[in-house]
Design a protein around this motif. Structure first.
Motif, short mmCIF file in Angstrom:
data_model
loop_
_atom_site.label_atom_id
_atom_site.label_comp_id
_atom_site.label_asym_id
_atom_site.label_seq_id
_atom_site.Cartn_x
_atom_site.Cartn_y
_atom_site.Cartn_z
N GLY A 228 62.44 3.54 -14.63
CA GLY A 228 62.65 4.78 -13.90
C GLY A 228 61.30 5.38 -13.54
O GLY A 228 60.25 4.75 -13.70
N ASN A 373 67.55 14.19 -13.36
CA ASN A 373 67.58 13.10 -12.38
C ASN A 373 67.18 13.52 -10.98
O ASN A 373 67.73 13.03 -9.99
CB ASN A 373 68.97 12.45 -12.36
CG ASN A 373 69.41 11.94 -13.73
OD1 ASN A 373 70.44 12.34 -14.25
ND2 ASN A 373 68.60 11.07 -14.32
N TYR A 391 67.30 4.80 -8.48
CA TYR A 391 66.44 5.96 -8.72
C TYR A 391 65.83 6.44 -7.40
O TYR A 391 65.82 7.63 -7.08
CB TYR A 391 65.31 5.60 -9.69
CG TYR A 391 65.67 5.77 -11.15
CD1 TYR A 391 65.90 7.03 -11.69
CD2 TYR A 391 65.76 4.66 -11.99
CE1 TYR A 391 66.21 7.18 -13.03
CE2 TYR A 391 66.07 4.81 -13.33
CZ TYR A 391 66.31 6.07 -13.85
OH TYR A 391 66.62 6.23 -15.17
N ALA A 396 70.65 8.44 -9.43
CA ALA A 396 70.58 8.31 -10.89
C ALA A 396 71.67 9.10 -11.59
O ALA A 396 72.21 8.66 -12.61
CB ALA A 396 69.20 8.74 -11.39
#
Length: 638
Positions: A228, A373, A391, A396
């Motif tokens: 991420g 997120n 992402y 996300a």
């Protein structure tokens, strides 16, 4: 990739990765590092040997693999359904052993349309191997969890009912949490969190090792999407420092780590041996035991052999925080320098003791979920070639798993589940069928429930106030003036409490001006000083004030016994059904003390159809539908 995400990506790539310092939990300033830094040398050198014996490098049947590395085309279709609120719902009953009793539970499962990208975990035949749990966690879990299981079993009956949604990476709201099953639940979600962290870390290190073996000319031929934007992957929200201390102790025992850094500092700042009087209820003593400070946040990092506490957020795998502590870390819109990028790559959120958190400031929870997120403002040293596509596409939140464990469901918790949980893997709500608490009082009493009508939750406060001032209060005043003992008016909301207090004060002053005998009353709430509470309780006990206003949050945080009551009037029902029992027992204490005649004591409660959740827990699931939807206005139970 969305235009917004592309712009954010390009903007971040143009910036230099800077070193930023941030104070965490009042500790020293620590330099922020990226997700890839500070691993053990031995881990980097032997990255190709991180897959444990008997484990596949990429097992398509592993929930970790198929949920966080989904088919992109299928994911797009599911996300589109979720955005369009096209969820299908299935409802059915299940059974599980909770609080030592075999209870029937209502189970609802929501999915985006009829789509799913995995088969769910089969909890009836689940073993740690079948759940794809890392081998290093197997032995510690057996040792920690054995006291909750029958001989020869890995999980308790309650735990088996939790496995399918948790290990299938579905959103999960579990309502019958209690002090009796709390540790069973924590063992399961701690195991799941550790399993996710270790698999994420091992995947990154394994891919790092693969890259070191490639020739420069082969670099462009291998695409590894395993990360991420930032390192933290799990967020655990708890109500007090003591609950954090207990959870960290569970993590240490389950993780199998041989070393724990900063453990002494942690015990100094999170542990307290202070005990509460045994005269207080057991659930109160458990909730507020030890250090009950509700302002904390803690970063935790794992290496192969070590658990490190007080690590900076950007260098942590796990963040443990209270709602207040995390809200202060996020900052306010008026702050010039705000930083919440550390929440950009959270993949699992765990909220334990949500009902207790609801008694704090629920707005903090809404703010936290609103900052999860998001595309980060700074790169923080991330390698964009390794970031998963979902992402970059701002998807996300549709793969993030959220687990919420509550003693009971409130409208706020329901709203969180409905509006802030978007997991396309599925959303599961698990709640009990209630038998009610009227028989738990300890004596036979008449319980009167008075229904008023309101067409919406928005107009409910005004309708409630009008019913109270025009119908309920005049009757209460006549009864109270003729009685030697007093009336406790229980008010769940502080806003309603202020409104009632101001109205009663105005009426008192008007009566005095007209030469009529007004009535004086006591009023105590969660913001009252200890000295004021003591004085007001004494005035009520001694009969100088015939009425006392008493809020739910004050009862939650102090659990006072109010002496001198002959009538209990509930302006609204408490969220916690235990409070109903405790407050009604004020009457039994008055009878025992000789302050009231048993034939004269009474309990009356106001409710509308918007109080269905509260009412169900008090009168039972079998009665609530008729009371809320029926035509009757007065319901009496003995």
């Amino acid at each position: 990739m969305t235009k917004k995400a592309r712009a954010a990506k390009e903007g971040l790539k143009q910036e230099e990765s800077t070193k930023i310092s941030r104070s965490v939990d009042g500790g020293d300033q620590v330099e922020i590092k990226s997700e890839r830094e500070e691993e053990d040398d031995s881990d980097i050198e032997h990255g190709n040997a991180l897959v444990e014996e008997g484990e596949e490098e990429s097992d398509s049947s592993d929930p970790f693999h198929y949920h966080f590395n989904p088919n992109q085309e299928l994911l797009k279709r599911m996300v589109n359904n979720a955005r369009a609120k096209q969820w299908t719902t299935e409802k059915f009953n299940s059974t599980a052993k909770a609080d030592g009793k075999l209870a029937t539970h209502s189970l609802s499962v929501q999915r985006p349309g009829s789509l799913t990208f995995h088969e769910e975990v089969n909890s009836s035949a689940a073993t740690l191997d079948a759940l794809k749990v890392k081998r290093r966690l197997v032995s510690p879990f057996h040792e920690v969890n054995k006291k909750h299981c029958s001989e020869g079993e890995i999980f308790s009956k309650l735990q088996k009912s939790l496995l399918r949604p948790i290990f299938s990476n579905e959103d999960f709201l579990f309502a019958p949490r209690s002090m009796l099953n709390a540790q069973e639940i924590q063992n399961i979600y701690a195991l799941h969190a550790l399993n996710h962290i270790f698999k994420t870390r091992d995947t990154v290190l394994k891919d790092n090792a693969r890259l070191t073996k490639l020739q420069p000319s082969d670099m462009n031929s291998l695409e590894l999407r395993d990360q991420g934007f930032t390192r933290p992957k799990v967020l655990v929200i708890l109500p007090t420092r003591n609950s954090c201390h207990h959870f960290v102790d569970t993590l240490i025992r389950l993780s199998g780590t041989s070393q724990q850094e900063n453990l002494k500092r942690f015990k100094t700042t999170y542990y307290s041996s202070v005990t509460l009087p045994k005269t207080k209820p057991e659930d109160f003593r458990q909730l507020f035991a030890g250090d009950n400070d509700d302002n904390f946040r803690l970063g935790v990092k794992f290496t192969r052999k070590t658990l490190k506490l007080f690590t900076e957020f950007y260098n942590s795998d796990l963040i443990i925080a209270s709602p207040l502590g995390l809200r202060l870390a996020i900052g306010d819109k008026t702050d010039k320098k705000r930083d919440f990028d550390f929440l950009s790559s959270i993949e699992i959120v765990i909220v334990d003791q949500a009902s207790a958190i609801a008694m704090q400031n629920w707005d903090h929870m809404i703010q936290i979920f609103g900052h999860l997120n998001l595309i980060p403002k700074d790169p923080h040293g991330c390698d964009f070639s390794r970031i998963r596509n979902w992402y970059l596409d701002s998807e996300a939140k549709y793969l993030r798993q959220t687990l919420v464990f509550a003693e009971f469901i409130t409208p706020e918790i329901n709203a969180l589940f409905s509006h802030h949980l978007h997991n396309v893997g599925g959303k599961v709500k698990f709640r009990p069928v209630y038998t009610g608490v009227l028989t738990d009082i300890g004596a036979k009493l008449d319980h009167v429930f008075m229904k008023f009508y309101s067409s919406s939750p928005q107009e409910d406060p005004d309708k409630r106030f009008k019913y109270f001032t025009t119908k309920a209060l005049p009757s209460l005043m006549r009864t109270t003036s003729a009685s030697s003992s007093g009336t406790v008016i229980f008010v769940p909301s502080y806003v309603d409490y202020v409104r009632i207090r101001n109205y009663m004060e105005q009426e008192h002053q008007v009566n005095k001006k007209l030469g009529a005998s007004g009535f004086s009353f006591s009023a105590i709430n969660e913001y009252s000083s200890v000295s004021d509470v003591t004085r007001q309780r004494a005035l009520f006990r001694d009969g100088q004030n015939k009425v006392i206003l008493y809020t739910e949050r004050l009862h939650h945080f102090r659990r006072y016994d109010i002496k001198g009551a002959e009538t209990i009037f509930m302006y609204g029902l408490p969220d916690n059904p235990t409070f109903y029992v405790e407050i009604v027992r004020f009457l039994l204490q008055s009878v025992s003390d000789g302050r009231a005649n048993k034939a004269a004591i009474s309990v009356k409660s106001m409710f509308s159809k918007w109080d269905a959740l509260k009412l169900e827990r008090i009168v039972g699931s079998s009665r609530v539908a008729k009371m809320c939807a029926g035509s009757g206005e007065i319901f009496e139970f003995s």
